[in-house]
Design an enzyme around this catalytic site. Structure first.
Site, short mmCIF file in Angstrom:
data_model
loop_
_atom_site.label_atom_id
_atom_site.label_comp_id
_atom_site.label_asym_id
_atom_site.label_seq_id
_atom_site.Cartn_x
_atom_site.Cartn_y
_atom_site.Cartn_z
N TYR A 166 0.83 -1.20 0.00
CA TYR A 166 0.00 0.00 0.00
C TYR A 166 0.87 1.26 0.00
CZ TYR A 166 -3.75 3.20 1.41
OH TYR A 166 -4.67 4.23 1.45
N1 LIG Z 1 -9.82 5.98 4.57
C1 LIG Z 1 -8.57 6.34 4.82
O1 LIG Z 1 -8.12 6.47 5.98
C2 LIG Z 1 -7.64 6.66 3.67
C3 LIG Z 1 -6.42 7.30 3.97
C4 LIG Z 1 -5.55 7.59 2.93
C5 LIG Z 1 -5.90 7.28 1.64
N2 LIG Z 1 -7.08 6.66 1.37
C6 LIG Z 1 -7.39 6.35 -0.02
O2 LIG Z 1 -8.64 6.91 -0.35
C7 LIG Z 1 -9.23 6.16 -1.40
C8 LIG Z 1 -10.65 5.79 -1.00
O3 LIG Z 1 -10.59 4.91 0.11
P1 LIG Z 1 -11.79 4.72 1.13
O4 LIG Z 1 -11.21 4.83 2.48
O5 LIG Z 1 -12.93 5.58 0.74
O6 LIG Z 1 -12.10 3.17 0.90
P2 LIG Z 1 -13.46 2.43 0.50
O7 LIG Z 1 -13.11 0.98 0.55
O8 LIG Z 1 -14.58 2.93 1.32
O9 LIG Z 1 -13.69 2.89 -1.01
C9 LIG Z 1 -12.88 2.44 -2.05
C10 LIG Z 1 -13.76 2.09 -3.23
O10 LIG Z 1 -12.90 1.64 -4.30
C11 LIG Z 1 -13.56 0.58 -4.96
N3 LIG Z 1 -12.63 -0.25 -5.72
C12 LIG Z 1 -11.72 -1.14 -5.22
N4 LIG Z 1 -11.09 -1.75 -6.23
C13 LIG Z 1 -11.60 -1.26 -7.39
C14 LIG Z 1 -11.35 -1.51 -8.75
N5 LIG Z 1 -10.45 -2.42 -9.15
N6 LIG Z 1 -12.05 -0.81 -9.68
C15 LIG Z 1 -12.98 0.09 -9.28
N7 LIG Z 1 -13.26 0.36 -8.00
C16 LIG Z 1 -12.58 -0.31 -7.06
C17 LIG Z 1 -14.25 -0.18 -3.83
O11 LIG Z 1 -15.28 -1.04 -4.30
C18 LIG Z 1 -14.74 0.94 -2.94
O12 LIG Z 1 -16.06 1.32 -3.25
C19 LIG Z 1 -8.33 4.93 -1.61
O13 LIG Z 1 -7.45 5.19 -2.68
C20 LIG Z 1 -7.55 4.87 -0.32
O14 LIG Z 1 -6.31 4.25 -0.49
C21 LIG Z 1 -7.96 6.35 2.37
#
Ligand SMILES: NC(=O)c1ccc[n+]([C@@H]2O[C@H](COP(=O)([O-])OP(=O)(O)OC[C@H]3O[C@@H](n4cnc5c(N)ncnc54)[C@H](O)[C@@H]3O)[C@@H](O)[C@H]2O)c1
Length: 259
Positions: A166
């Site tokens: 990651y």
């Molecule tokens: N939540 C956190 O603390 C956090 C912190 C830093 C970065 N992020 C980043 O933010 C972004 C959103 O994360 P989140 O926390 O909302 O997670 P989440 O799991 O709630 O949402 C992520 C979405 O991506 C979709 N997804 C996964 N693989 C996919 C694919 N191959 N094609 C299309 N869609 C796909 C999932 O179905 C899901 O709906 C991600 O890139 C994550 O790495 C999140």
């Protein structure tokens, strides 16, 4: 005397009206939070996500300003077809927010990393973001306008122990943002990233508690970020107001990153 009247340019709801946004990972979490906010501003949002169950509910929640497109961002064919369908209907794509992302296996040391899992995380987080970028950049260049946001992570800047795949993928997303921002800096297209610390979405709920504690303990604000705080920062980054910042990684880390 300086004329400051142009400071107001692009701040009103008119600036958003008619715009079309693609939000990958838009069925849930941070992507859905941003999509909902943009739709309220008058932007038509295309939610691209792999989860058809969540997609339908998300599009219904937003209403007439949203379309659900089942897309796996690791498939160039699916992504290009979705972009073509959107262009055929709207003839423009103003915003791309790459929010699709996965953590892969965590709370493990590098010698325990499974190479197939590593490849999968890189494929979704890095290659998927590039594939989506390539599907929309031509349309943006034609109109000489675009706002692209790659969602990176604090782990890409700092490196979170236990999260090799990651953290590496998010560091690469930051690197990609620097290159792309510079390559298109002379156009009307702005390309930036954001590096959030922990925000309690489903992705975080799926992580081992020990891994979550490791990450949250490092936040000087002593709390997680909220979806609204993400949506608010991201809204500015993809807005017309964000006209002179490109190739940059915005912070959203409660004081963890000071650079
Ligand atoms: N939540 C956190 O603390 C956090 C912190 C830093 C970065 N992020 C980043 O933010 C972004 C959103 O994360 P989140 O926390 O909302 O997670 P989440 O799991 O709630 O949402 C992520 C979405 O991506 C979709 N997804 C996964 N693989 C996919 C694919 N191959 N094609 C299309 N869609 C796909 C999932 O179905 C899901 O709906 C991600 O890139 C994550 O790495 C999140």
């Amino acid at each position: 005397m300086s004329d400051f009247s142009s400071d107001e340019q692009g701040t009103g709801s008119d600036a958003w009206s008619g715009q079309v946004a693609v939000i990958t990972g838009g069925a849930d979490g941070l992507g859905l939070a941003l999509a909902s906010r943009l739709a309220r501003r008058g932007v038509f949002v295309a939610l691209w996500d792999i989860r058809s169950d969540k997609l339908e509910k998300a599009a219904q929640r937003i209403g007439a300003m949203a379309i659900a497109q089942k897309v796996d961002v690791t498939s160039a064919g699916q992504v290009q077809a979705a972009a073509a369908a959107l262009r055929a209907k709207h003839a423009r794509i103003d915003i791309l927010a790459n929010c699709a992302g996965i953590t892969g296996k965590t709370n493990i040391k590098s010698h325990e990393v499974d190479l197939a899992d590593f490849d999968h995380v890189m494929n979704v987080n890095l290659r998927g973001s590039l594939i989506a970028f390539q599907a929309v950049i031509g349309t943006m260049l034609e109109r000489n306008y675009g706002r692209i946001l790659h969602v990176a992570s604090i782990s890409g800047k700092e490196g979170n122990a236990g999260m090799l795949a990651y953290s590496t993928s998010k560091a690469a997303v930051i690197g990609m943002t620097k290159v792309q921002g510079k390559e298109y800096a002379e156009t009307g297209i702005r390309i930036n990233a954001i590096a959030p610390a922990v925000i309690r979405t489903e992705m975080v709920a799926m992580l081992p508690e020990e891994q979550v504690r490791y990450m949250t303990d490092k936040i000087p604000s002593k709390r997680c970020g909220t979806m609204e705080e993400f949506a608010s920062a991201a809204e500015f980054i993809v807005s017309p107001r964000n006209s002179f910042t490109t190739a940059f990684t915005f912070d959203l880390s409660g004081g963890r990153a000071v650079y």
